[in-house]
Design an enzyme around this catalytic site. Structure first.
Site, mmCIF file in Angstrom:
data_model
loop_
_atom_site.group_PDB
_atom_site.id
_atom_site.type_symbol
_atom_site.label_atom_id
_atom_site.label_comp_id
_atom_site.label_asym_id
_atom_site.label_seq_id
_atom_site.Cartn_x
_atom_site.Cartn_y
_atom_site.Cartn_z
ATOM 1 N N GLY A 1 34.715 39.642 39.312
ATOM 2 C CA GLY A 1 35.944 38.938 39.525
ATOM 3 C C GLY A 1 36.774 39.142 40.747
ATOM 4 C CG ASN A 2 38.736 42.861 41.042
ATOM 5 O OD1 ASN A 2 39.481 41.792 40.324
ATOM 6 N ND2 ASN A 2 38.615 43.959 40.630
ATOM 7 C CE LYS B 1 37.994 42.350 28.623
ATOM 8 N NZ LYS B 1 37.328 43.426 29.377
ATOM 9 C CE LYS C 1 32.384 41.236 36.592
ATOM 10 N NZ LYS C 1 32.779 42.368 35.796
ATOM 11 C CE LYS D 1 31.680 46.824 37.981
ATOM 12 N NZ LYS D 1 31.794 45.398 37.488
#
Lengths: 319, 319
Positions: free
Chosen positions: B6-7, B119, B203, B261
């Site tokens: 997103g960054n 979260k 994601k 990740k």
């Protein structure tokens, strides 16, 4: 192809809460299920009430230097409304593939609507505040009755940029949800690049352009009234059941939203020789049967699915 | 398949203005153009900063009885970010078809994340205000340091609902932008219907599930650091250049975003036998050449495109 109005998901006076719009989406889709079961279907939709809500949110957001422009707000509503329609279609038509895509509508940078914007959007202000916002944000503002509002251009839609992929999806048997809010308005700039513009494209005119490009058998413009009326607002008002484009253009139709719907329907009929109809969402199936709505054909007659294009394998919708 | 953070569209400290994100999208896409020119490409993206902005807007909107839930906010960001990436890809790859689709990610209603949400999302509150909001809105709130915040579940992604149509688009030669923000989280409810849930799906884990389903040759997780680091935060920190899933799972990696990740990359490698990589967006092309990033393969070795799956006609990305 079926074009839904923005009010199909949010009726006048309803709170814009998600739960209410999810229910409305389910009801709208239920009205289309009989058709979608038998025919190919492209579903377009409006976004008037929804983009108004997001525009106000964005304009009040202290984290933004500049509120989101209308292309971006339109894309947000494509995501939100597309999601609701996608899910409702999947739930009502198990086994059928459904795709909701984000898409852009090309308009001409030379469209006269940009030099003379006329489409009122957003809140009303007094004249001083309107002029202050115009100076701060580069808006054009105009008087709307005693108050002032922002105006943007409503250029003519020329082409849905993603037409080729919509056709691909449709050919595969999928239902396609697209052209939300008339599509995100873009121009091709002097570098040859697509670029978003602050404009509002009429959703029914975009649906007409897309239906022409996809060679649809039928364009149905679905709203909350059963027919276009002759003599609207008079004691002699009567529903128009059948018309040619030339005949319905001669009628004295009320300004506002019916004008673009009739224009969108007429252009489709004139350019393709196929049928368009304007009527109530709940009557979608009955309209195809020739028993409801205002039906516009080149000859002004329509007796039901047997009268649709003879070389089409499917009555109703096709690409 | 390439997964953007997103960054990539909104760096820490930047204003969330549209103009800034449009520029960032163009830069991100420029880094992918050499790859996209040669290979099939599915592009997924995060939405953390963007969904935060829209969640605050929605929570401050006096016209809504209830702020938009996270499935709806996620769909809004898919529309907005999908539009920016779609347009940037179209402008950089003339003649190539690009599709940005709205999509949902199925999670299990029985996922333990729903009974123990962890979260943190949205603003910080003092304890009293947090408890008040929890009572009013049905939120779960937990202490985050000295302050309190809302928490939602982050269930494991099981399947991208629209996988079949993503494959169809990819087979036609199109670039597909999808799974934004990990996909709109949905469960299948007791009626067998898809239903949105208040959750945030990781994601990168979604990108991994989709890459597995599409039989991608490579999963690239692109971020703003050049490598996964061994001994992160110590004087002896060193980049990991090559690893097997088992070896990199034994490393003591920092909590936070690197964990998911690495997990996403390892699952892809373990289940497909193909290659995954974690590295900097700007190094995308060099990573495929084996000269940058952290590359994870079943045997821990990689010498460049010649080492990719031998029966694949294209090195890099394929379905």
């Amino acid at each position: 192809m079926a074009a839904l109005g923005g009010n199909a998901l949010l009726e006048r006076g309803q709170k814009p809460d998600a739960a209410i719009q999810v229910q409305n989406a389910a009801r709208a889709v239920a009205a289309l299920v009989p058709l979608a079961g038998e025919h190919e279907l492209v579903l377009t939709h409006g976004n008037g009430p929804q983009v108004g809500v997001l525009a106000l949110q964005s304009a009040s957001d202290p984290n933004l230097t500049t509120p989101y422009p209308f292309d971006v707000l339109g894309a947000q509503t494509q995501g939100m409304i597309g999601y609701w329609l996608l899910q409702a279609l999947q739930n009502n038509l198990p086994g059928r593939q459904v795709s909701a895509i984000i898409n852009q509508t090309l308009v001409s940078a030379a469209d006269p609507a940009f030099s003379n914007p006329t489409k009122f959007i957003g809140e009303v202000y007094d004249e001083e505040r309107a002029n202050q916002l115009a100076a701060e944000r580069g808006w054009t503002v105009k008087p709307d009755g005693p108050k002032w509002r922002r105006v943007v251009g409503s250029p003519r839609p020329e082409r849905v940029v993603e037409t080729r992929l919509i056709r691909l999806l449709l050919n595969s048997g999928a239902i396609v949800v697209c052209a939300g809010g008339g599509g995100v308005p873009v121009i091709r700039n002097e570098d040859g690049h697509l670029e978003g513009v602050e404009a509002v494209v009429d959703k029914d005119l975009t649906a007409s352009v897309l239906a022409q490009a996809l060679d649809a058998d039928v364009l149905m413009i679905l709203t909350d009234v059963p027919h276009v009326l002759r003599g609207f607002g008079t004691d002699d008002a009567e529903p128009i059941l059948r018309a040619t484009p030339a005949a319905i253009r001669r009628e004295d139709l009320p300004a506002g939203s019916m004008g673009p719907k009739v224009e969108a329907a007429c252009r489709f009929v004139e350019l393709t020789g196929d049928m368009a109809a304007i009527g109530r969402l709940d009557d979608a199936q009955t309209i195809i049967e020739g028993k409801a709505g205002t039906i516009i054909t080149p000859g002004g007659d329509y007796g039901g699915p047997g009268d649709l294009r003879p070389n089409s394998s499917l009555p109703g919708f096709s690409h």
